[in-house]
Design a protein around this motif. Structure first.
Motif, PDB file in Angstrom:
ATOM      1  N   ARG A 116     -18.604  16.691 -22.547  1.00  0.00           N
ATOM      2  CA  ARG A 116     -17.237  16.473 -21.756  1.00  0.00           C
ATOM      3  C   ARG A 116     -15.969  16.774 -22.527  1.00  0.00           C
ATOM      4  O   ARG A 116     -16.494  15.968 -24.095  1.00  0.00           O
ATOM      5  CB  ARG A 116     -17.399  15.250 -21.381  1.00  0.00           C
ATOM      6  CG  ARG A 116     -15.990  14.631 -20.459  1.00  0.00           C
ATOM      7  CD  ARG A 116     -15.750  13.125 -19.998  1.00  0.00           C
ATOM      8  NE  ARG A 116     -15.166  11.929 -20.354  1.00  0.00           N
ATOM      9  CZ  ARG A 116     -14.558  10.715 -20.412  1.00  0.00           C
ATOM     10  NH1 ARG A 116     -15.212  10.458 -18.743  1.00  0.00           N
ATOM     11  NH2 ARG A 116     -13.906   9.424 -20.768  1.00  0.00           N
ATOM     12  N   PRO A 120      -5.831  20.280 -20.028  1.00  0.00           N
ATOM     13  CA  PRO A 120      -4.105  20.441 -19.403  1.00  0.00           C
ATOM     14  C   PRO A 120      -4.808  19.287 -17.647  1.00  0.00           C
ATOM     15  O   PRO A 120      -5.924  19.959 -17.214  1.00  0.00           O
ATOM     16  CB  PRO A 120      -4.093  20.797 -19.963  1.00  0.00           C
ATOM     17  CG  PRO A 120      -4.816  21.875 -19.873  1.00  0.00           C
ATOM     18  CD  PRO A 120      -5.820  21.323 -20.636  1.00  0.00           C
ATOM     19  N   ILE A 121      -4.170  18.735 -17.285  1.00  0.00           N
ATOM     20  CA  ILE A 121      -3.822  18.679 -15.932  1.00  0.00           C
ATOM     21  C   ILE A 121      -3.604  19.409 -15.399  1.00  0.00           C
ATOM     22  O   ILE A 121      -4.201  19.853 -14.083  1.00  0.00           O
ATOM     23  CB  ILE A 121      -2.712  16.900 -16.141  1.00  0.00           C
ATOM     24  CG1 ILE A 121      -3.787  15.928 -16.862  1.00  0.00           C
ATOM     25  CG2 ILE A 121      -2.810  16.559 -14.566  1.00  0.00           C
ATOM     26  CD1 ILE A 121      -2.430  14.480 -16.388  1.00  0.00           C
ATOM     27  N   GLY A 122      -2.305  20.211 -15.968  1.00  0.00           N
ATOM     28  CA  GLY A 122      -1.965  21.892 -15.072  1.00  0.00           C
ATOM     29  C   GLY A 122      -0.742  21.777 -14.863  1.00  0.00           C
ATOM     30  O   GLY A 122      -0.359  21.755 -16.025  1.00  0.00           O
ATOM     31  N   HIS A 395      -4.659   6.041 -14.683  1.00  0.00           N
ATOM     32  CA  HIS A 395      -4.439   6.783 -15.650  1.00  0.00           C
ATOM     33  C   HIS A 395      -3.909   6.343 -16.820  1.00  0.00           C
ATOM     34  O   HIS A 395      -3.889   4.833 -16.903  1.00  0.00           O
ATOM     35  CB  HIS A 395      -3.498   7.744 -14.861  1.00  0.00           C
ATOM     36  CG  HIS A 395      -3.303   9.402 -15.613  1.00  0.00           C
ATOM     37  ND1 HIS A 395      -4.150  10.467 -16.508  1.00  0.00           N
ATOM     38  CD2 HIS A 395      -2.540   9.804 -17.066  1.00  0.00           C
ATOM     39  CE1 HIS A 395      -4.320  10.686 -17.344  1.00  0.00           C
ATOM     40  NE2 HIS A 395      -2.948  11.278 -17.215  1.00  0.00           N
ATOM     41  N   ALA A 396      -3.305   7.035 -17.040  1.00  0.00           N
ATOM     42  CA  ALA A 396      -2.925   5.991 -18.714  1.00  0.00           C
ATOM     43  C   ALA A 396      -1.905   4.985 -18.476  1.00  0.00           C
ATOM     44  O   ALA A 396      -0.528   4.586 -17.308  1.00  0.00           O
ATOM     45  CB  ALA A 396      -1.512   6.780 -19.322  1.00  0.00           C
ATOM     46  N   GLU A 403      -1.198  12.343 -24.781  1.00  0.00           N
ATOM     47  CA  GLU A 403      -3.372  11.563 -24.290  1.00  0.00           C
ATOM     48  C   GLU A 403      -3.157  11.679 -22.712  1.00  0.00           C
ATOM     49  O   GLU A 403      -3.960  11.747 -21.756  1.00  0.00           O
ATOM     50  CB  GLU A 403      -4.162  10.335 -24.598  1.00  0.00           C
ATOM     51  CG  GLU A 403      -3.588   8.806 -24.678  1.00  0.00           C
ATOM     52  CD  GLU A 403      -4.626   7.901 -25.008  1.00  0.00           C
ATOM     53  OE1 GLU A 403      -6.232   8.192 -24.867  1.00  0.00           O
ATOM     54  OE2 GLU A 403      -4.172   6.596 -25.175  1.00  0.00           O
ATOM     55  N   THR A 407      -6.662  15.783 -19.010  1.00  0.00           N
ATOM     56  CA  THR A 407      -7.682  14.635 -17.899  1.00  0.00           C
ATOM     57  C   THR A 407      -8.795  15.542 -18.994  1.00  0.00           C
ATOM     58  O   THR A 407      -8.944  15.711 -20.155  1.00  0.00           O
ATOM     59  CB  THR A 407      -7.779  15.261 -17.403  1.00  0.00           C
ATOM     60  OG1 THR A 407      -8.415  14.398 -15.712  1.00  0.00           O
ATOM     61  CG2 THR A 407      -7.597  16.463 -16.533  1.00  0.00           C
ATOM     62  N   TYR A 408     -10.443  15.557 -18.196  1.00  0.00           N
ATOM     63  CA  TYR A 408     -11.187  16.076 -18.785  1.00  0.00           C
ATOM     64  C   TYR A 408     -11.974  16.548 -17.945  1.00  0.00           C
ATOM     65  O   TYR A 408     -11.488  16.831 -16.244  1.00  0.00           O
ATOM     66  CB  TYR A 408     -12.022  14.647 -19.520  1.00  0.00           C
ATOM     67  CG  TYR A 408     -12.344  13.740 -19.032  1.00  0.00           C
ATOM     68  CD1 TYR A 408     -13.472  13.639 -17.955  1.00  0.00           C
ATOM     69  CD2 TYR A 408     -11.420  12.793 -19.155  1.00  0.00           C
ATOM     70  CE1 TYR A 408     -14.006  12.866 -17.122  1.00  0.00           C
ATOM     71  CE2 TYR A 408     -11.685  11.954 -18.404  1.00  0.00           C
ATOM     72  CZ  TYR A 408     -12.828  11.957 -16.739  1.00  0.00           C
ATOM     73  OH  TYR A 408     -13.067  11.047 -16.624  1.00  0.00           O
ATOM     74  N   LYS A 409     -13.142  17.589 -18.530  1.00  0.00           N
ATOM     75  CA  LYS A 409     -14.323  18.249 -17.385  1.00  0.00           C
ATOM     76  C   LYS A 409     -15.475  18.273 -18.142  1.00  0.00           C
ATOM     77  O   LYS A 409     -15.246  17.695 -19.289  1.00  0.00           O
ATOM     78  CB  LYS A 409     -12.952  19.472 -17.614  1.00  0.00           C
ATOM     79  CG  LYS A 409     -14.489  21.082 -16.824  1.00  0.00           C
ATOM     80  CD  LYS A 409     -13.887  21.934 -17.659  1.00  0.00           C
ATOM     81  CE  LYS A 409     -12.659  22.172 -17.178  1.00  0.00           C
ATOM     82  NZ  LYS A 409     -12.444  23.733 -17.209  1.00  0.00           N
TER      83      LYS A 409
END
Lengths: 438, 438
Positions: A116, A120-122, A395-396, A403, A407-409
């Protein structure tokens, strides 16, 4: 003024840039931040010239009563402020790259590795009011975190925002960031259209008045990071040292009453009411604070303004405080959970038991024990940079640093692994071995 | 059928329970989970009796064509399934307590300590269709994570859900969980009313058809954890081993086509098209898969059904696959980012460079390299339990385990620290020393 098609084009470009930015190496983003800092320093004269035009227009608006003086002051930019922006970008540049960090590794089975990684979020939409320092601050954070961003600034600082944005954007492009990594739109009218672009934006970050933030939250399907209200309360528990309690109450109310982490309510534990209320109210009044109180407070200090039920949930943002007497710590926590805005609340106490009960049951993003609510802030918490304070729980939460923009992938690497082999009567078992080195 | 007032009462009770649950020790929650497992085992006859009534009604609906057979099968419960539910609760009970875990500590200054601790989110709303095992599974997760929950189950399993819920709820109350820690409502009509209670609920978790999930997402202001569509794609890159590629494609499409992590699209790297398409299409057809293809596919395999533009974004949930030829890995990633649903996508390749480019630029919650998309699942990832798979990027993403049901809270402990001392020309500097022991 961008019309709807231009706005959609800008957001679409941002969306494409976001996909490219995911794979832009940390070194390129670091170089871009350094180049942006240099470019800002070289552009001091033109930024100040643009700011002077905004300031002149604002001065006229203040003089004719159409703008508050505080708003006017916030939009002023000088050489020192620009130097501060440049230093901010440089200190972000040298932080470790937050993108691609391995958060979890697990060997699911021989040769089948789960990883994992942060990513970035986008595309972020940032909607802010007069402060032009939001542009370098947030652009620094988004470049560092490999997100794309579209800014929507206030009309009153439009020339300054445009001047700063252009300097930073050109420096970013010259350093190898993709076209559209940041965009800027200006007018109020664009906000509605921006909020409707839920197929382009991944997150909105509003920075400004409670009214503006609430408007954003109520008018978009995109997640919003922020807080509308800061109804913060301090509870003076029976075992509190009275001098310390009064000092903390004054700091939390008076030191900067216009900010979200200043207190609006004081709760007094019943056994403490008779002794602490007279000096507390006197100290508050000496600092120019209007004191409102419930019936129990009036019995001790007869000349307080009577607080109505509505008072307990109002963010005054001003030198006004409402005081109530409560039966005990549990009642204080219940009061806060009913009337507060889940931002920051404090207890003053010498009892570890009361502190534990209070911090365990108050449902707020920050809980202070014998410390001022005013400490709730990303810089004071040591996060280096602050995106904002979030009162949402998804989320935060609380003061949000870099942070909050990640997000994560999950990435699974195998060599031809089939799920069929892990099903049915002859199913292979998973190993789930972690951590794995490398 | 609960009317609106009853529903609001149930949710209000849940909200109050959530505030109490925050402070319920991990030991009590562990004991409650064990007691729930025991109670389920003792209640096998009554649960099966309730299920038989649901099954009889459903059988009639299936026979008259009003219910799909798959739905009917999902609602059946037997002694083995109940034993599985009990084992699931026991394995959650013995996991470490996820609540109150210290995530960050920082000494802001002498005697001023910042701690970030995990804490429950609050009141969750779980909306699910026929599967009655959602009740023990999700109640296990919410009790473990100290959240309160209101369930809204489907009409077709109403008697079974009620029987299982009642057994679990009583066991929870007898073990010391607060009244209202879980609630159950049944009818379709209640969904709208539930979704409107944004002052009570902190998070909705819909589990069921894409249509139902989309309905939830579009009709509430409360954050939603889940995914509507699972449009997953596998890309066969030019360096892929053809045999492995075909085996992986079959596993990802055929092994269980009705689930969200099965593939709907196959992309073929241009240089591979001529050689791999004939055996690939033959192998898919042998397994009963209908193959659709773009013009380039038709040139190699003339008798495929021609895919229309709409095909690339459809979740068939069935033995149908659409195949397109793309120019290279970058084109494959762009195709997936345009047509996919950000769920799970795969590359089959022998090139580390192509794998890196693909996993870096595909904007999905899970990316598979030489492994089946079907591995994207909380159990297979080793999370112990799965709340669901999230395609949102805010909060939890991908397969979500217990941590998706937690947020955190900052606690600052001082001894009278004032913000005023850290402001102005004589300002104290912060230490920001971490980590701190203890």
């Amino acid at each position: 003024m961008a019309d709807i098609d231009e706005l959609r084009e800008l957001a679409g470009q941002g969306r494409r840039a976001a996909l490219i930015l995911q794979a832009v190496p940390g070194g390129v983003r670091e170089t871009a931040l350094m180049a942006m800092a240099d470019a800002l320093r070289r552009a001091v004269p033109e930024i100040i010239a643009a700011n002077r035009e905004d300031a002149d227009a604002a001065r006229t608006a203040v003089d004719s009563g159409q703008m508050r003086d505080a708003l006017y002051k916030r939009l002023l930019v000088d050489a020192d402020k620009i130097e501060g922006m440049a230093i901010g970008l440089e200190s972000l540049a040298v932080l470790p790259d937050p993108v691609g960090v391995v958060q979890l590794r697990c060997e699911l089975d021989e040769g089948l590795l789960l990883t994992r990684r942060s990513c970035p979020i986008g595309l972020l939409g940032v909607i802010f009011e007069s402060r032009p320092d939001a542009v370098p601050q947030i652009m620094g954070l988004t470049v560092k975190s490999a997100n794309a961003v579209v800014f929507k600034g206030g009309k009153e600082a439009a020339r300054t925002n445009r001047a700063i944005f252009t300097v930073l954007y050109r420096a970013g492009i010259a350093s190898g960031l993709p076209e559209g990594f940041a965009g800027l739109v200006e007018t109020r009218r664009d906000v509605e259209a921006l909020l409707a672009l839920d197929d382009c934006f991944d997150l909105f970050i509003p920075r400004g008045s409670a009214e503006m933030v609430r408007h954003v939250m109520e008018n978009t399907r995109v997640p919003v990071l922020g807080h509308a209200d800061g109804v913060c309360t301090m509870f003076l528990e029976r075992s509190a040292d009275p001098d310390q309690a009064i000092r903390l109450a004054l700091d939390a109310k008076v030191q900067y009453p216009a900010v979200c982490n200043a207190i609006e309510n004081l709760l007094i534990d019943e056994p403490l009411a008779g002794t602490i209320l007279p000096p507390l109210v006197a100290a508050l009044r000496e600092q120019g604070v209007e004191v409102r109180g419930d019936a129990a407070v009036s019995r001790v200090v007869p000349d307080v303004v009577v607080a109505t039920d509505a008072d307990w949930s109002i963010e005054y943002n001003d030198l006004v405080v409402s005081i109530a007497v409560v039966a005990d710590t549990a009642a204080a926590a219940a009061f806060i959970n009913r009337h507060g805005s889940r931002h920051t609340d404090a207890i003053v106490t010498c009892s570890a038991e009361a502190a534990r009960l209070f911090s365990g049951t108050v449902d707020s993003s920050s809980v202070m024990v014998n410390a001022s609510t005013r400490f709730a802030d990303g810089f004071r918490y040591g996060f280096g940079a602050e995106v904002g304070v979030s009162t949402g729980k998804i989320h935060a939460r609380g003061p949000v640093g870099l942070e909050g923009l990640l997000t994560y992938k999950y990435i699974v690497e195998g060599n031809g692994h089939l799920v069929a082999d892990y099903c049915g009567p002859q199913a292979r078992a998973f190993l789930h071995r972690r951590p794995v080195d490398g």
